[in-house]
Structure formats: structure tokens, C-alpha cells
Enzyme design. Structure first.
Site, PDB file in Angstrom:
ATOM      1  N   HIS A 274      -6.211  -4.245   2.586  1.00 27.85           N
ATOM      2  CA  HIS A 274      -4.963  -3.836   3.239  1.00 27.85           C
ATOM      3  C   HIS A 274      -3.781  -3.879   2.257  1.00 27.85           C
ATOM      4  CE1 HIS A 274      -2.237  -3.496   6.799  1.00 27.85           C
ATOM      5  NE2 HIS A 274      -1.412  -4.149   5.987  1.00 27.85           N
ATOM      6  N   GLU A 275      -3.618  -5.017   1.621  1.00 27.43           N
ATOM      7  CA  GLU A 275      -2.477  -5.149   0.696  1.00 27.43           C
ATOM      8  C   GLU A 275      -2.637  -4.223  -0.504  1.00 27.43           C
ATOM      9  OE1 GLU A 275       0.099  -6.506   1.814  1.00 27.43           O
ATOM     10  OE2 GLU A 275      -0.842  -7.567   3.488  1.00 27.43           O
ATOM     11  N   HIS A 278      -1.082  -0.965   0.306  1.00 24.32           N
ATOM     12  CA  HIS A 278       0.373  -0.990   0.083  1.00 24.32           C
ATOM     13  C   HIS A 278       0.676  -0.908  -1.414  1.00 24.32           C
ATOM     14  CE1 HIS A 278       1.796  -1.794   4.135  1.00 24.32           C
ATOM     15  NE2 HIS A 278       1.061  -2.884   4.265  1.00 24.32           N
ATOM     16  N   GLU A 304       2.635   1.518   6.087  1.00 24.04           N
ATOM     17  CA  GLU A 304       1.532   0.911   6.835  1.00 24.04           C
ATOM     18  C   GLU A 304       0.358   1.889   6.957  1.00 24.04           C
ATOM     19  OE1 GLU A 304       1.851  -2.187   7.269  1.00 24.04           O
ATOM     20  OE2 GLU A 304       0.140  -2.622   8.552  1.00 24.04           O
TER      21      GLU A 304
HETATM   22 ZN    ZN Z   1       0.716  -3.943   6.089  1.00 26.20          ZN
END
Ligand code: ZN
Length: 510
Positions: A274-275, A278, A304
Site C-alpha cells: 500500500h505505502e 503512494h 489513495e
Molecule cells: Zn493510503
């Protein structure tokens, strides 16, 4: 793009403006580094004093952004006959800065100062309320925060719903009128799908995760896959924190964190992916935007979308685990050696209603957001009162997820967002899912080898596509413009609805 010859006076104003923007960008970068240090490496005892110093530093940055010089330059450069002569990047910078400048100037200084004090106290009250499971400790603070946000909405202005003004802070251009039908469709179809899943009687086993996974081995696995999925280790790093996050210093220095839990190997793996989503976004922003306020994501929702695209659409796909499952088995032969890839895949895609948003699966997650969105909209619109939030929360939990929190701590008090006044923030999470699914629909059309590449552990073409179509633009375009440019249409709920339907029908044999 052709560079136009500008009037020398305008040219001078552009140069002064860009120098001022770069100075602000440097403050932002150093401020970010200080905050990263606070969260990752600073010893506990020094953090309080350090936080004050950061406050001082941030104030200087803020002063530059609302300075008289900034006001004059923006005034000169946004005049119609001047603005139209500027290049695309300078125009976008002025668009963004003017908005922020105007917003900041509108809030009376005293009102803002009181609010900073209020939210600091509210955070303490929220923590106490959580610990003692007593909403009434937090209630008076939340009432004042809501009042402030209502006032802010009036000051900023809006066309239809006061909540629009708050949404706009996180998702420029978005309104209740646009969001309501999108979210209604997502909510109705998700509730129905969840019902079918519950009735199916099929329940993938989670037991394989209920064992000890050595943290050192977890670190090895995470640092192994991170560069493979596209995160540039020469332009970033991975650290460990209780709450994972991504922080960008510049496009060549993007730092992400993850959390290793001994009894939950999934937490670190999907947290890291997830990170990384980003982080890769920020690593891929066009270097020409460096030193401007455009060198970041288009909006909270678009940001996101990149983390969720990588975490869910890629990281929770069958093909992803065709490649990585043998590798994770090598790291954990005792725990996973005897588990089939199919069982593992099903286990990372279990659907189960839970009280806590951050632990929710891909399907029920959005229902947690719908509930928060509806509450925020109604409380800002004056239709419901803060004192009734625990009751309304529990009703909606029952209605959408079929479960009722036993306490307010695991209900209405679970998220930090309202204590810092982040009304309008929550929708970004589901918007991220909506954008991600719409992008998926486009990428599989344009890259027919999408899934076979994932299966082969080849992420280069996928990352190149994302860079070319999304990442490199940073904040040059508004989210609306960007999504239309990439996918050819406005945001629709259908793509996510269909994606969820197809995925879970297969997993649960519906
Ligand atoms: Zn996030």
C-alpha cells in the site's frame, strides 16, 4: 510546449514568483524531514520539545505563503491577459496557490488560533474517551469542532451543500451532488454482495495466519519484493513504525514505513505494498515540477487510488501470488510449506464484517466509509446532532454490515480524524477504490499483458503505464481532468461494482 516571450515586467514577476514557490517548497521539504524524524527515529522524551520547534518552523512556511509579496505576485500573474500567456506548469501553480492563498486569508487569525488550541485539546479528550469508553468526554469538543467546520464552510462558500466546501479541501471540485449517487450505488451493491457471501456458507480459512511469523524473516520478505513491484530503493527507503505512512522529501527521496506483527504476516505485506503505491507515485512525478507545490498527488483520492491499485488490484490478485507465493513459502517453510497457493489466495481475500475500518477487507471497507460520509454530511448540514452520533453509528453498522459495536471505543470513537477536524477526508478512501477500479479497466485494455506480466513478476510495463498516464503529472491537473484524460470518462461507480462482483463471485462460488 512553445516558450512564449513575455513582457520583461511579467517575466520578472514570474521569476520572483517561482523563487518564492521554491523557497516554500524547501520549507515543506525540511518540515517533512523533521516530521519523519519525529515519527521514525526521535527518542520519545525529546518529541514534545521538538514538536514545538516544528510548529515554529511551519509558521514561517505559512507566513511565506500568505505574505504580501505572494499576494502581489498572484494578483499580477492571475490577471486574465497575463495568465493566458503563461505556460501550463506556471498556470497550474498559480491556480493551486491562489486557492490556498484565498482560503487562508479568509479565516480570521484569532478564529484559527483558537481552533488549533481546540483540536490539540480535542485529541487528548478523544484519547481519554477511547480509553474510558465514554463518548461524553469527547462530545463537547466535537461539537465545537463541528461548529468551526460549519463556519468554515460558510466562509469558503459552496453552491449546494455546506459539506461541499469541506470536501473540496481534499478532493478539489468534488460535491455532494456528484458523490451521493456514486456512493449510493456502491453501498447498495456492496450490502447485497455481502449478503450473498454470508449466505454462501463458503468461508476461506484464516487459520494459516494465526501462527507465529518471525519478524526478521518478514523484514527479509518485504525488502525482497519492494523493489520488484516498482519502488526505487535508490530514491527511497523503508522503515518501521506503529502506523505505516509515506512521506516525500523530493522525487529522489521518498520514505515509506510498515509495521511487522509477529502474529499477522499479512499486515506488513499489504501495508508495505500500500505505502509503496503512494511512494512510487511520488517517485515518478515529472522532475520539472520539483520545487513547486505541484510535485505531489493530484488529490487525496487520486493518491489513495495508487496505493489501493497496487495493494488490492495487483497485490491481492491471483497472478501476483502465482509469482510471489513460492517466495513467501521459502521465507516461511514451516508456516506455509504445506498450504496451497489457492488456499493462501483465498485467505488474503476473506470477506468478513469487522468493527474496525482499518482492518476491513476490500468489500466491507467501503461500507465503513459510507457510514462516515453520511454522518459527516448530516452533521455538517445540521440534520443530526453530535450527541446522537453513537446511536446513529451503531444503527448504520447494523444496517450495512450486520454487526453492532459493543462499545463506543470500537464504534464511533475508533478514528482519529474528527479529533483534528478532518471533516471531508474519509470519502477519499473510497474514492481511491473507485478511481483504482476505473484505472484498472483502462490499463487492462491498453496493456493486454497486464495479468501475465504480474504472473511473471514483471512490473516494469505496468509502472511505466502508471507513470506515463498518472504519476508524472503530479498536481498539474485536477482529479476530474486527470481521470477524464486517462480513462476517457468521468468517475463512475460501475467499474468498482463490477470488479468486486466478479472477484468475490469467483472466490465464493456465488
Ligand atoms: Zn493510503
Amino acid at each position: 510546449m512553445e516558450s512564449k516571450t513575455l513582457d520583461p515586467k511579467i517575466q520578472l514577476a514570474v521569476e520572483r514568483y517561482k523563487a518564492l514557490e521554491e523557497k516554500i517548497a524547501h520549507f515543506v521539504m525540511i518540515g517533512g524531514l523533521l516530521e519523519w524524524d519525529q515519527k521514525v527515529t526521535a527518542p520519545k522524551k525529546g518529541r514534545g520539545i521538538f514538536a514545538k520547534a516544528i510548529g515554529t518552523f511551519r509558521t514561517e512556511e505559512f507566513k511565506l505563503s500568505i505574505s504580501q509579496e505572494m499576494g502581489e505576485l498572484l494578483h499580477t500573474l492571475s490577471a486574465d491577459n497575463v495568465y493566458e500567456q503563461l505556460d501550463e506548469i506556471t498556470q497550474a501553480q498559480i491556480r493551486e496557490r491562489s486557492e490556498e492563498y484565498n482560503r487562508s486569508r479568509k479565516i480570521p487569525e484569532e478564529m484559527y488560533r483558537d481552533y488549533v488550541v481546540l483540536t490539540a485539546k480535542a485529541n487528548d479528550a478523544w484519547e481519554e474517551a477511547r480509553e474510558t469508553n465514554n463518548f461524553s468526554v469527547f462530545q463537547p469538543f466535537l461539537e465545537k469542532i463541528v461548529d468551526y467546520n460549519r463556519k468554515v464552510a460558510e466562509i469558503y462558500g459552496y453552491e449546494q451543500h455546506p459539506y461541499d466546501a469541506l470536501l473540496h479541501q481534499y478532493e478539489p471540485g468534488l460535491s455532494v451532488a456528484v458523490l451521493d449517487p456514486l456512493f449510493a450505488k456502491l453501498r447498495e451493491t456492496s450490502v447485497a454482495l455481502l449478503e450473498r457471501i454470508k449466505k454462501s456458507g463458503s468461508k476461506p480459512s484464516n487459520e494459516i495466519f494465526e501462527q507465529d511469523y518471525d519478524v526478521e524473516q518478514q523484514k527479509k520478505f518485504n525488502t525482497y519484493f519492494l523493489p520488484i513491484i516498482g519502488f526505487d530503493m535508490q530514491a527511497g527507503r523503508l522503515d518501521e513504525t506503529v502506523h505505516p505512512f509515506a512521506q516525500t522529501m523530493n522525487t529522489g527521496d521518498v520514505r515509506i514505513t510498515t509495521r511487522y506483527l509477529k502474529d499477522n504476516v499479512r499486515s506488513a505485506v499489504f501495508g508495505t505494498i500500500h505505502e509503496a503505491g503512494h511512494g512510487i507515485y511520488e517517485q515518478n512525478i515529472d522532475p520539472r515540477l520539483e520545487g513547486t507545490a505541484l510535485s505531489t498527488g493530484a488529490s487525496f483520492g487520486i493518491h489513495e487510488s495508487q496505493s489501493r491499485f497496487l495493494e488490492n488490484m495487483v497485490g491481492r490478485s491471483e497472478q501476483f501470488w502465482t509469482f510471489f507465493y513460492p517466495k513467501i513459502q521459502e521465507h516461511f517453510p514451516q508456516q506455509l510449506g504445506h498450504v496451497s497457493q489457492q488456499d493462501f489466495y483465498r485467505a488474503v481475500n476473506t470477506v468478513e464484517p469487522t468493527m474496525i475500518r482499518v482492518e476491513a477487507d476490500e468489500l466491507t471497507y467501503n461500507l465503513h466509509i459510507m457510514l462516515r460520509y453520511e454522518i459527516e454530511k448530516a452533521v455538517i448540514g445540521g440534520e443530526i446532532e453530535v450527541k446522537d452520533l453513537p446511536m446513529i453509528w451503531n444503527q448504520k453498522m447494523q444496517e450495512y454490515l450486520g454487526i453492532t459495536p459493543a462499545t463506543d471505543t470500537e464504534g464511533v470513537l475508533q478514528d482519529v480524524h474528527w479529533s483534528f477536524g478532518g471533516f471531508g477526508y474519509f470519502p477519499s478512501y473510497s474514492l481511491g477504490n473507485l478511481y483504482a477500479a476505473q484505472l484498472l479497466n483502462t490499463i487492462v485494455r491498453e496493456l493486454p499483458g497486464f495479468y501475465s506480466d504480474i504472473e511473471a513478476g514483471n512490473f516494469a510495463s505496468i509502472q511505466a503505464w502508471l507513470k506515463e498516464n498518472v504519476h508524472r503529472y503530479g498536481k498539474l491537473y485536477t482529479p476530474e481532468q486527470l481521470i477524464r484524460k486517462v480513462t476517457g470518462e468521468d468517475l463512475k461507480a460501475d467499474y468498482l461494482v463490477n470488479y468486486l462482483e466478479e472477484k468475490y463471485s469467483r472466490i465464493y462460488n456465488l
